[in-house]
Design a protein around this motif. Structure first.
Motif, short mmCIF file in Angstrom:
data_model
loop_
_atom_site.label_atom_id
_atom_site.label_comp_id
_atom_site.label_asym_id
_atom_site.label_seq_id
_atom_site.Cartn_x
_atom_site.Cartn_y
_atom_site.Cartn_z
N LYS A 1 7.94 12.31 -1.46
CA LYS A 1 8.35 11.23 -2.35
C LYS A 1 9.02 10.13 -1.54
O LYS A 1 9.43 10.33 -0.39
CB LYS A 1 9.29 11.74 -3.43
N THR A 2 9.13 8.96 -2.16
CA THR A 2 9.81 7.84 -1.56
C THR A 2 10.45 7.02 -2.67
O THR A 2 10.10 7.17 -3.84
CB THR A 2 8.84 6.97 -0.73
N THR A 26 -0.44 -0.42 8.53
CA THR A 26 -1.59 -0.45 9.44
C THR A 26 -2.42 0.82 9.37
O THR A 26 -3.59 0.82 9.76
CB THR A 26 -1.12 -0.65 10.88
N ASP A 27 -1.82 1.93 8.93
CA ASP A 27 -2.52 3.20 8.85
C ASP A 27 -1.75 4.09 7.88
O ASP A 27 -0.66 3.73 7.41
CB ASP A 27 -2.62 3.85 10.23
N ALA A 28 -2.32 5.23 7.58
CA ALA A 28 -1.67 6.17 6.65
C ALA A 28 -1.67 7.56 7.26
O ALA A 28 -2.66 7.98 7.88
CB ALA A 28 -2.40 6.17 5.31
N TRP A 53 0.82 5.48 3.47
CA TRP A 53 0.76 4.32 4.36
C TRP A 53 2.10 4.11 5.07
O TRP A 53 3.17 4.29 4.49
CB TRP A 53 0.37 3.07 3.56
N ASN A 54 2.01 3.76 6.34
CA ASN A 54 3.21 3.56 7.13
C ASN A 54 3.88 2.24 6.79
O ASN A 54 3.34 1.41 6.05
CB ASN A 54 2.90 3.67 8.62
N ARG A 62 0.84 -1.19 0.00
CA ARG A 62 0.00 0.00 0.00
C ARG A 62 0.88 1.25 0.00
O ARG A 62 1.75 1.41 0.85
CB ARG A 62 -0.93 0.00 1.21
N LEU A 63 0.61 2.14 -0.96
CA LEU A 63 1.40 3.36 -1.11
C LEU A 63 0.71 4.57 -0.50
O LEU A 63 1.25 5.23 0.39
CB LEU A 63 1.67 3.61 -2.59
#
Length: 934
Positions: free
Chosen positions: A570-571, A559-561, A554-555, A534-535
Motif C-alpha cells: 500500500k501507499t 520510468t518503470d514499475a 511505478w517508481n 502512474r500507480l
C-alpha cells in the motif's frame, strides 16, 4: 396485426406474426480490420508457483453433495465417512479400493437451504461413539422442521442413531433418539460440529442463532437457550453425573458431567443467575459460529475456529468455563454489543486471529494435524477461509503462536480430515463436492516473475505505454470502481492458432497463455489534468489450471514499475483537492473525461444527511490536501475475484466489449473487429442485436438497467450461484431482477433489524446493499480493492430505490393489483379475461390493462416497395427485439433482424412509434418480437 405467445420465460415474452417480403438488400461498407499478429516478446511464465503445497483429487470419480465433514471411525482404518449437507452420511470403503455407499439418509428431515438462500443449515456434524464397535451408536447434528414447547418451525437437533446389527454399514433410520431439539428463529450460525473427547464425553459446537450482531442476545447468557458456545454432555449416563435442568429443547437420555464448569454456579459475568435455570451443558461460551472443532490427539486440547462478523476470524483453544467474548468482542477487537458496565467480564483471547481483508472473511475448517504424511506440519493447526480461499497453518509452542504460513489457495473448503490409513490431510470442497489431498508441490517449472515491468516484454516503450506487437488495447462499457483511478487495458493471445470461446450471454472461455494488462493512473492535483500519476500495472495470465495475477508498482520517477511482493502493499497519496463550495451539490465528471473526483479527507456535520439513508455526507475540508490510501493487491486477492464462474478476466465478455472503438481512425464495433481479426472461435451475431451494459451516465437507459449493469461489474463475481458471497442475491445482469433475490431479498446478516433487506423499494435506509457500498470500513462492499465509496453510483441506486423501484411489480404482485387473488382462474398467466387476444403475462410485460379490451399493445406491418416496416410502441424499462425465421416450426431458427435500429435497449422513456425496417429479399418471413424486463 395481433400475435400469439409461443414461448415465455420470467421477464421475457415473444409475439409471433408473419408477412411476405420483397425488396433489395442494403449495401454495407466493409469495416476496417484489426490486424492480429503473433507476440514473441512476453516473458511472463505460463504457470506461477505461489505455494509449497498442492492439492489433488483424493478419490477420483467420487463426488459428494456439499460435503461439510470428514470423519474417521476410531480403530478402523478401512473406512472413511463424509457428511453431506443435504442429509446423507456417505461411507468410503474399503479405502484400498474405495466405493461410495450410504450409511444414513435423513434428507427428508433435513433443511439444508434457508429462505435467504444461505447454505449454512443442513446436516452438519457426525461423531461415532468411542464404543461404536460394541453398541453401533453414532451422533448427528442437523437442522429440521419440528415443534417443541418453544415454537414450531426451524430447529437445531442433536440425535443418536444406531447401525443395523446385521449390517454395520447401514444405519437404522427408525433408531433416532433425539437428545436436544432447539427452536431457532434464524437459519444461520448453526455450528453443529461433534467430537468425543479423551474423557469420553460428547462436545457440541453451537452458533449464536444469528442473523447478525447477536440479535437474539444469546452470546453472554448461560440461562437461556442452547446457543453461542460449546456443550459437553454425557451420553452414557454415568453414575454420579447430573440430570439436565428442564428446558423445552431437552429431550433427555443424557447427563451433565459433574465437573462441568457451570454446574451449581450462582453468578455469571458478575451478575446473579438461578442455578436451576443454568444450561449446565455448557463447557465454554461467547462464540459466534464455532463451525469446526478438533482435538489434539497428543495432549487432548480442544481447538475451535470461530467465524467472525465484519472484523476478525479467530482460532481458540477451548478451556473449561472459558468466555471467548462474543458479541462484546470479536477476537480481541470491540464486538457489535456494548458491555454492561454493571458486569464483570473475564474473556479468553484467541490464540490466533486475522482481520478481514486479503486472507478472507470466513474461517471454517480447522484441524490440529498429527501425522507423518506431512511431517513438517506435525503439531500445526491447519485452517481454511471459505471465502478468501487460503489454507493456513500456525504452530503453538510454550504458549506462543507462530506466524501463519500459507499452504495453498482453495476457496470453498468447509472441513478438514485425516485419511485413517495414510495420515494424508483431506479437504472437503463444499462447492465442487470433491475431497482434496494436500501434498508437497511437485512442480519443477521455472515460475519466476520478471522483477520489473520493463522486463515483461509487454511494452515497446514505457514512457508512452506503447505495447509490443500482438498486445491489443480494448475498451469496456462499464468500469469497475477503483477509487477514482483512470484505467487502460490490453490483452494478448500470443499463439496465432489459439481462439477465445465466444458466448452471447455467458462468460467466455480462454486458452492457456491468454494475458490481460490493466494500467492505473490518478490525478494528484484534481485541478490539473497534467498531474496524472502512474500507480500500478497489473497482469493476469490464464494458465492450464486456472489463472494467476501480479502487479507492478511505478517508481517515483515514473520510468518503470517494480514487482509488488506476493503479499501486496500500500501507499499513501497526497491529493490536491478541487476547491468547492460545500453547500453546492457534488460534481462528478463523466467517464469520457477519464477523471473521477472523490474527496477522502472528510469533515462531518450532523445536519448534512442523505434524505433516506440518514447518513452523514462527506464535506470538503479547508485543508486542500487529502490523504488517500492506495492498495496494491496480493496475488491471493487476484484469485478471490478472478475465478472461473465470473469468466476469469472480469469485463472481457460480450456485454462489456459490445461497443465502438477506433481502428485506423474509423469507428467499428469491437466484437466485430475481434472476430474479423481471428481472435474468436465463431461468427459473432450482428452486434446491435447483442446485449451491452449501460454506464451510470447514460440517461437514455432506465435506472434499473444502469443499476443492474453496475452490480454486474462490481458485485457479480462473488454474488452469483456458486460465488464466494454469503448473501444469496444474484448480481448477474442476465438474471431477471424478479429472480435475483434483490428486491426484499433476505439477508445473511440483517445488521440488527428484521426490516432490513438487500433492497427495499422506497426505503433506502433499510436497503443493506446501498448501505454497504456507500460506506467504507468493516462493512464495505466490495470487501477488497477499494477504500473510497463510489458516491455517484450510490446516488443513482438511492434514487432508483426511492423512485422508479417503488413502481416495480413482480408478476404475482401485478396479479394482486388487478385480481386481488393469484389463484383465480382469470388471474392465470395464460388467461385472457378481457378477450383482447393478449394473455395476462403478455399484458404484464407490455404494461397494459388485463381487464380493458381497448388497452392493447399493437403491432403493425406496413408493406412497402423496399420490404416491410414493423411498427410498435415501446414502454419504459423494456427492451424490444424483432426476430425472424423462414420456418416457425423450428425453434432454433429464430434470429434477430439484422438492422441498425433493432437494438435491445432498456429505454428510460416511452416511444410511441418504433419502426423497424426489413429490406432483405425473401419470399416469406415470419416475425416475432422478444420483450425483456431487466
Amino acid at each position: 396485426m395481433r400475435g400469439w405467445v409461443p414461448t415465455r420465460e420470467v421477464g421475457r415474452l415473444s409475439l409471433f406474426f408473419f408477412a411476405v417480403l420483397l425488396g433489395q438488400s442494403a449495401a454495407r461498407a466493409d469495416d476496417p480490420v484489426l490486424e492480429r499478429v503473433e507476440n514473441t516478446t512476453i516473458t511472463l511464465p505460463l504457470e506461477q508457483r505461489l505455494f509449497d503445497y498442492q492439492i489433488k483429487d483424493a478419490f477420483p470419480g467420487i463426488r459428494f453433495d456439499r460435503p461439510v465433514g470428514i470423519v474417521s471411525l476410531p480403530g478402523d482404518d478401512t473406512r472413511l465417512f463424509v457428511v453431506e449437507n443435504g442429509g446423507l452420511i456417505s461411507e468410503l470403503s474399503p479405502l484400498s479400493a474405495p466405493k461410495k455407499s450410504t450409511l444414513l439418509d435423513i434428507s427428508d428431515k433435513t433443511i439444508s437451504i434457508a429462505p435467504n438462500r444461505s447454505e449454512e443449515p443442513g446436516l452438519l456434524g457426525l461423531a461415532f461413539h468411542p464404543k461404536f464397535m460394541e453398541n453401533g451408536y453414532f451422533f448427528v447434528f442437523y437442522t429440521t422442521h419440528s415443534e417443541t414447547k418453544a415454537g414450531k418451525g426451524f430447529h437445531n437437533r442433536l440425535s443418536r442413531f444406531q447401525v443395523s446389527p446385521d449390517d454395520p454399514h447401514k444405519a437404522l433410520p427408525d433408531s433416532e433418539l433425539i437428545l436436544i431439539d432447539q427452536y431457532d428463529q434464524s437459519f444461520i450460525h448453526n455450528a453443529g460440529d461433534l467430537h468425543f473427547g479423551q474423557d469420553g464425553y460428547l462436545y457440541v459446537s453451537l452458533g449464536d442463532e444469528g442473523p447478525g450482531y447477536d440479535n437474539n442476545r444469546n452470546s453472554q447468557r448461560i440461562d437461556k437457550d442452547f446457543f453461542s458456545g460449546i456443550l459437553r454432555i454425557d451420553v452414557d449416563n454415568r453414575p454420579g453425573n447430573l440430570l439436565p435442568n428442564p428446558h423445552p429443547a431437552v429431550m433427555g437420555e443424557y447427563k451433565i458431567p459433574a465437573d462441568n464448569p457451570f454446574v451449581g454456579i450462582e453468578e455469571f459475568n458478575g451478575a446473579a443467575v438461578e442455578p436451576k435455570k443454568v444450561r449446565t451443558e455448557f463447557f465454554a461460551v461467547g462464540l459466534r459460529n464455532p463451525w469446526r472443532m478438533s482435538f489434539d490427539q497428543g495432549n487432548g486440547d480442544l481447538y475451535c475456529v470461530d467465524t467472525g462478523q465484519h472484523k476478525r476470524e479467530e482460532v481458540n483453544i477451548i478451556r473449561s468455563g472459558g468466555n471467548y467474548g462474543w458479541a462484546i468482542r470479536e477476537g480481541t477487537k470491540e464486538g457489535g454489543r456494548k458491555p454492561d458496565p454493571k458486569k464483570n467480564y473475564q474473556f479468553t483471547d484467541p490464540i490466533f486471529e486475522y482481520e478481514h481483508g486479503p486472507l478472507g472473511n470466513g474461517i471454517t475448517a480447522g484441524l490440529l494435524y498429527r501425522g507423518m504424511s506431512l511431517p513438517e506440519l506435525n503439531g500445526y493447526f491447519i485452517f481454511s477461509d471459505y471465502y478468501g480461499g487460503h489454507l493456513g497453518a500456525v504452530n503453538r509452542e510454550n504458549g506462543v503462536t507462530s506466524a501463519m504460513i500459507w499452504l495453498k489457495w482453495s476457496p470453498g473448503v468447509s472441513s478438514l480430515g485425516i485419511h485413517p490409513k495414510t495420515d494424508d490431510l483431506l479437504l472437503a470442497d463444499f462447492r465442487k463436492g470433491t475431497l482434496w489431498e494436500l501434498s508437497a508441490n511437485e512442480s519443477t517449472k521455472n515460475t519466476q516473475l520478471p522483477a520489473k515491468l520493463s522486463e515483461t516484454g509487454l511494452f515497446k516503450d514505457l514512457e508512452s505505454l506503447t505495447p509490443q506487437p500482438g498486445i491489443v488495447p480494448y475498451e469496456i462499457n462499464v468500469p469497475f470502481w477503483s477509487d477514482g483511478a483512470v484505467k487502460k487495458r490490453w490483452f494478448s493471445l500470443p499463439d496465432l492458432s489459439q481462439k477465445i470461446g465466444f458466448e452471447e450471454n455467458r462468460p467466455w472461455s480462454f486458452p492457456a497463455g491468454t494475458i490481460w494488462v490493466k494500467h492505473f493512473e490518478i490525478l494528484l492535483n484534481q485541478q490539473d489534468v497534467r498531474s496524472i500519476h502512474r500507480l500500478e500495472t497489473r497482469v493476469l495470465v490464464k494458465t492450464a489450471s486456472g489463472l494467476y495475477g501480479a502487479t507492478y508498482r511505478w517508481n517515483a520517477d515514473q520510468t518503470d514499475a517494480d514487482l509488488v511482493p506476493s503479499a501486496g502493499g500500500k501507499t499513501i497519496l497526497n491529493i490536491i483537492q478541487e476547491s468547492s463550495d460545500p453547500k453546492q451539490d457534488w460534481y462528478f465528471p463523466s467517464l469520457e473525461d477519464e477523471i473521477r473526483l472523490i474527496a477522502d479527507g472528510w469533515a462531518w456535520k450532523k445536519d448534512w444527511r442523505y434524505p433516506s439513508l440518514q447518513k452523514k455526507v462527506p464535506m470538503i475540508t479547508d485543508d486542500p490536501i487529502r490523504k488517500q490510501e492506495w492498495l496494491f493487491p496480493s496475488q491471493i486477492e487476484c484469485l478471490r475475484c478472478h475465478v472461473k464462474n465470473s469468466g476469469w478476466a472480469l469485463g472481457f465478455n460480450t456485454a462489456q466489449l459490445n461497443r465502438e472503438i477506433l481502428v485506423d481512425g474509423k469507428k467499428v464495433n469491437q466484437l466485430s473487429a475481434l472476430e474479423k481479426a481471428g481472435y474468436l472461435d465463431r461468427t459473432v451475431p450482428p452486434p446491435q442485436t447483442l446485449s451491452k451494459l449501460a454506464p451510470l451516465e447514460d440517461k437514455s437507459v432506465s435506472e434499473e438497467y444502469r443499476v443492474r449493469s453496475y452490480l454486474e461489474v462490481n458485485c457479480s463475481h462473488c454474488h452469483q450461484p456458486g460465488g464466494a458471497a454469503r448473501s444469496g442475491w444474484d448480481g448477474r445482469v442476465n438474471t431477471a431482477t424478479d429472480r435475483a433475490n434483490l428486491i426484499d431479498g433476505l439477508l445473511h446478516e440483517n445488521f440488527g433489524s428484521q426490516k432490513n433487506r438487500v433492497i427495499v423499494p422506497g426505503a433506502a435506509d433499510k436497503s443493506v446493499l446501498l448501505k454497504r457500498m456507500s460506506q467504507r470500513g468493516e462493512i464495505k462492499m466490495p470487501p477488497i480493492a477499494s477504500n473510497l465509496p463510489d458516491l455517484k453510483a450510490s446516488k443513482l441506486i438511492e434514487h432508483w430505490i426511492n423512485g422508479e423501484l417503488t413502481k416495480h411489480k413482480a408478476f404475482q404482485e401485478w396479479q394482486m393489483l388487478y385480481f386481488e387473488n393469484t389463484d383465480l382462474p382469470e388471474a392465470g398467466e395464460n388467461a385472457d379475461p378481457d378477450r383482447d387476444g393478449a394473455v395476462n403475462f403478455q399484458e404484464f410485460i407490455t404494461q397494459t390493462h388485463p381487464l380493458l379490451f381497448a388497452d392493447r399493445w399493437e403491432v403493425d406491418i406496413d408493406m412497402t416497395s423496399e420490404g416491410a416496416e414493423i411498427i410498435y410502441s415501446q414502454k419504459p424499462n423494456r427492451s424490444y427485439q424483432v426476430q425472424w425465421t423462414a420456418n416457425p416450426s423450428d425453434p432454433a431458427s429464430w434470429k434477430p433482424l439484422d438492422m441498425p435500429e433493432n437494438v435491445p435497449h432498456f429505454g428510460r422513456e416511452a416511444v410511441e412509434k418504433k419502426v423497424i425496417k426489413d429490406t432483405e429479399p425473401n419470399s416469406k418471413r415470419f416475425y416475432r418480437i422478444r420483450i425483456n424486463k431487466p
